[in-house]
Design a protein around this motif. Structure first.
Motif, PDB file in Angstrom:
ATOM      1  N   ARG A  16      -3.306  47.682  82.051  1.00 17.51           N
ATOM      2  CA  ARG A  16      -3.041  46.793  80.926  1.00 17.51           C
ATOM      3  C   ARG A  16      -1.572  46.892  80.517  1.00 17.51           C
ATOM      4  N   GLN A  17      -1.078  45.827  79.892  1.00 13.51           N
ATOM      5  CA  GLN A  17       0.338  45.799  79.506  1.00 13.51           C
ATOM      6  C   GLN A  17       0.526  46.053  78.016  1.00 13.51           C
ATOM      7  N   GLY A  18      -0.555  46.418  77.343  1.00 10.45           N
ATOM      8  CA  GLY A  18      -0.456  46.724  75.920  1.00 10.45           C
ATOM      9  C   GLY A  18      -1.673  47.527  75.504  1.00 10.45           C
ATOM     10  N   ILE A  45      -4.325  33.804  76.437  1.00 11.92           N
ATOM     11  CA  ILE A  45      -2.881  33.527  76.425  1.00 11.92           C
ATOM     12  C   ILE A  45      -2.078  34.833  76.401  1.00 11.92           C
ATOM     13  N   GLY A  46      -1.100  34.934  77.308  1.00 11.77           N
ATOM     14  CA  GLY A  46      -0.353  36.190  77.464  1.00 11.77           C
ATOM     15  C   GLY A  46      -1.281  37.233  78.064  1.00 11.77           C
ATOM     16  N   CYS A  47      -1.955  36.808  79.156  1.00 12.81           N
ATOM     17  CA  CYS A  47      -3.052  37.617  79.727  1.00 12.81           C
ATOM     18  C   CYS A  47      -2.567  38.854  80.463  1.00 12.81           C
ATOM     19  N   GLY A  48      -1.270  38.892  80.874  1.00 15.97           N
ATOM     20  CA  GLY A  48      -0.808  40.016  81.682  1.00 15.97           C
ATOM     21  C   GLY A  48      -1.613  40.104  82.967  1.00 15.97           C
ATOM     22  N   SER A  49      -1.895  41.318  83.425  1.00 14.50           N
ATOM     23  CA  SER A  49      -2.659  41.459  84.674  1.00 14.50           C
ATOM     24  C   SER A  49      -4.167  41.347  84.426  1.00 14.50           C
ATOM     25  N   VAL A  67      -3.369  32.550  80.999  1.00 16.14           N
ATOM     26  CA  VAL A  67      -1.996  32.018  80.943  1.00 16.14           C
ATOM     27  C   VAL A  67      -0.999  33.158  80.776  1.00 16.14           C
ATOM     28  N   ASP A  68       0.042  33.158  81.595  1.00 12.15           N
ATOM     29  CA  ASP A  68       1.146  34.099  81.384  1.00 12.15           C
ATOM     30  C   ASP A  68       2.427  33.473  81.924  1.00 12.15           C
ATOM     31  N   LEU A  69       3.543  33.974  81.402  1.00 10.70           N
ATOM     32  CA  LEU A  69       4.850  33.474  81.815  1.00 10.70           C
ATOM     33  C   LEU A  69       5.261  34.040  83.171  1.00 10.70           C
ATOM     34  N   PHE A  70       4.722  35.218  83.527  1.00 10.16           N
ATOM     35  CA  PHE A  70       5.236  35.921  84.711  1.00 10.16           C
ATOM     36  C   PHE A  70       4.238  35.898  85.870  1.00 10.16           C
ATOM     37  N   GLU A  94       0.636  29.537  85.104  1.00  8.77           N
ATOM     38  CA  GLU A  94       1.957  30.120  84.809  1.00  8.77           C
ATOM     39  C   GLU A  94       2.676  29.182  83.853  1.00  8.77           C
ATOM     40  N   LYS A  95       2.670  29.548  82.594  1.00  6.04           N
ATOM     41  CA  LYS A  95       3.198  28.645  81.555  1.00  6.04           C
ATOM     42  C   LYS A  95       3.615  29.476  80.354  1.00  6.04           C
ATOM     43  N   SER A  96       4.536  28.950  79.568  1.00  2.00           N
ATOM     44  CA  SER A  96       4.883  29.627  78.321  1.00  2.00           C
ATOM     45  C   SER A  96       3.863  29.283  77.241  1.00  2.00           C
ATOM     46  N   MET A  97       3.577  30.266  76.403  1.00  6.00           N
ATOM     47  CA  MET A  97       2.662  30.032  75.273  1.00  6.00           C
ATOM     48  C   MET A  97       3.254  29.052  74.261  1.00  6.00           C
ATOM     49  N   GLU A  98       4.546  28.758  74.420  1.00  7.02           N
ATOM     50  CA  GLU A  98       5.178  27.789  73.509  1.00  7.02           C
ATOM     51  C   GLU A  98       5.032  26.365  74.012  1.00  7.02           C
ATOM     52  N   SER A 112      -6.068  36.102  72.694  1.00  2.37           N
ATOM     53  CA  SER A 112      -4.716  36.581  73.004  1.00  2.37           C
ATOM     54  C   SER A 112      -4.565  38.018  72.508  1.00  2.37           C
ATOM     55  N   GLU A 113      -4.509  38.957  73.444  1.00  2.00           N
ATOM     56  CA  GLU A 113      -4.396  40.381  73.061  1.00  2.00           C
ATOM     57  C   GLU A 113      -2.951  40.841  73.205  1.00  2.00           C
ATOM     58  N   GLY A 114      -2.393  41.262  72.093  1.00  2.00           N
ATOM     59  CA  GLY A 114      -1.053  41.862  72.106  1.00  2.00           C
ATOM     60  C   GLY A 114       0.032  40.939  72.620  1.00  2.00           C
ATOM     61  N   ALA A 115      -0.109  39.636  72.433  1.00  2.00           N
ATOM     62  CA  ALA A 115       0.882  38.732  73.031  1.00  2.00           C
ATOM     63  C   ALA A 115       1.411  37.668  72.074  1.00  2.00           C
TER      64      ALA A 115
HETATM   65  C1  LIG Z   1       2.017  43.250  75.590  1.00  2.00           C
HETATM   66  S1  LIG Z   1       1.599  42.243  76.954  1.00  2.00           S
HETATM   67  C2  LIG Z   1      -0.173  42.052  76.741  1.00  2.00           C
HETATM   68  C3  LIG Z   1      -0.848  41.689  78.043  1.00  2.00           C
HETATM   69  C4  LIG Z   1      -2.387  41.699  78.004  1.00  2.00           C
HETATM   70  N1  LIG Z   1      -2.912  40.719  77.086  1.00  2.00           N
HETATM   71  C5  LIG Z   1      -2.897  43.088  77.647  1.00  2.00           C
HETATM   72  O1  LIG Z   1      -3.286  43.295  76.493  1.00  2.00           O
HETATM   73  O2  LIG Z   1      -2.882  43.959  78.533  1.00  2.00           O
HETATM   74  C6  LIG Z   1       2.251  40.649  76.501  1.00  2.00           C
HETATM   75  C7  LIG Z   1       2.075  39.577  77.587  1.00  2.00           C
HETATM   76  O3  LIG Z   1       2.641  38.352  77.129  1.00  2.00           O
HETATM   77  C8  LIG Z   1       3.308  37.744  78.230  1.00  2.00           C
HETATM   78  N2  LIG Z   1       4.317  36.802  77.715  1.00  2.00           N
HETATM   79  C9  LIG Z   1       5.516  37.104  77.143  1.00  2.00           C
HETATM   80  N3  LIG Z   1       6.123  35.979  76.733  1.00  2.00           N
HETATM   81  C10 LIG Z   1       5.285  34.954  77.054  1.00  2.00           C
HETATM   82  C11 LIG Z   1       5.346  33.544  76.885  1.00  2.00           C
HETATM   83  N4  LIG Z   1       6.372  32.965  76.295  1.00  2.00           N
HETATM   84  N5  LIG Z   1       4.312  32.810  77.327  1.00  2.00           N
HETATM   85  C12 LIG Z   1       3.239  33.377  77.939  1.00  2.00           C
HETATM   86  N6  LIG Z   1       3.125  34.703  78.113  1.00  2.00           N
HETATM   87  C13 LIG Z   1       4.135  35.484  77.680  1.00  2.00           C
HETATM   88  C14 LIG Z   1       3.891  38.905  78.992  1.00  2.00           C
HETATM   89  O4  LIG Z   1       4.184  38.564  80.325  1.00  2.00           O
HETATM   90  C15 LIG Z   1       2.764  39.929  78.896  1.00  2.00           C
HETATM   91  O5  LIG Z   1       1.852  39.788  79.940  1.00  2.00           O
END
Ligand SMILES: C[S@@+](CC[C@H](N)C(=O)[O-])C[C@H]1O[C@@H](n2cnc3c(N)ncnc32)[C@H](O)[C@@H]1O
Length: 249
Positions: A16-18, A45-49, A67-70, A94-98, A112-115
């Protein structure tokens, strides 16, 4: 490699990334009642891995758009979905949350967890509300003060890092002011930070530094993470991720 590339490289091999846990995800999910709705549409949204995406896919009988940016996080997520046999339930985007491509009132659940801090809690709540059907649910975890006052060091750190950090009551007010009715709140326990996030991170420091030949950028990433862990250990009674679940009115 830029610092951002290195950061993604450091985090992409983590589960996890958070901070978070399966228990936290299931607890938040337990507040959601879709009245037996067939095939709910979910966005993570901001799903990470995808640690939480897998839990959602295993517990919701519907389609999840992760959805994630990376792209490297999404690649990891796809591999994990294959391993668990969940590939037919999860689409990656692959998209920005904005700049989300959903239609108005298309989704039953936005997760959306931690994102959400990447867009800002207030902006995220305002912008994403329109994508939910009436009666749909928003479930987000967001850095939150656990007490009304706290020591100066941690207060000034977080105010500089993320000025939108606030108490749960103020976050809930934002939800209420933007067309949501809160249905559940709790904050993540220390094990979701330490056991699930910081301890596995500490175990990756040496490999990461070796892989990048102890470059100054790699070292500064590791030092930054160590400082974050120090602050959490010292001040964990004052902040955590709050998990907010709210229903669109
Ligand atoms: C703290 S991590 C949380 C990841 C995951 N939800 C978890 O809890 O393990 C934040 C995530 O938001 C993604 N992120 C950052 N900016 C973003 C954006 N503008 N649009 C979409 N995702 C974004 C990052 O790539 C990262 O995967």
């Amino acid at each position: 490699m830029t610092e951002l590339d290195l950061l993604v490289d450091f985090h992409k091999n983590a589960k996890r990334q958070g901070p978070g846990s399966t228990t936290d995800t299931l607890k938040a999910l337990s507040f959601i009642d879709l009245d037996g709705k067939k095939n709910p549409k979910v966005a993570d949204i901001g799903c990470g891995s995808g640690a939480q995406t897998m839990v959602l896919a295993q517990n919701i009988n519907g389609q999840i758009t992760a959805v994630d940016l990376f792209p490297s996080f999404l690649e990891k997520l796809k591999q994990e979905a294959q391993t668990l046999g969940l590939q037919d339930k999860i689409i990656t985007l692959e998209k920005s949350m904005e700049d989300l491509p959903f239609e108005e009132e298309e989704l039953d659940i936005i997760w959306s967890e931690g994102a959400i801090y990447n867009i800002g809690f207030k902006e995220g709540v305002k912008q994403w509300q329109k994508f939910l059907k009436p009666g749909g649910f928003l479930a987000v975890s967001e850095i939150t003060w656990l007490t009304n006052t706290r020591p100066n060091e941690i207060e000034s750190h977080w105010n500089a890092e993320y000025p939108q950090i606030d108490t749960a009551s103020n976050k809930i007010k934002i939800l209420e002011e933007n067309g949501f009715s809160p249905v559940g709140y709790f904050h993540l326990p220390p094990s979701s930070w330490l056991k699930n996030y910081y301890e596995p991170m500490e175990a990756r420091f040496d490999d990461f530094l070796n892989k990048h030949n102890n470059s100054s950028v790699a070292q500064s990433i590791v030092e930054g993470e160590k400082e974050e862990i120090r602050k959490y250990s010292a001040y964990k009674n004052y902040y955590s991720y709050g998990f907010y679940v709210a229903k669109k009115v």
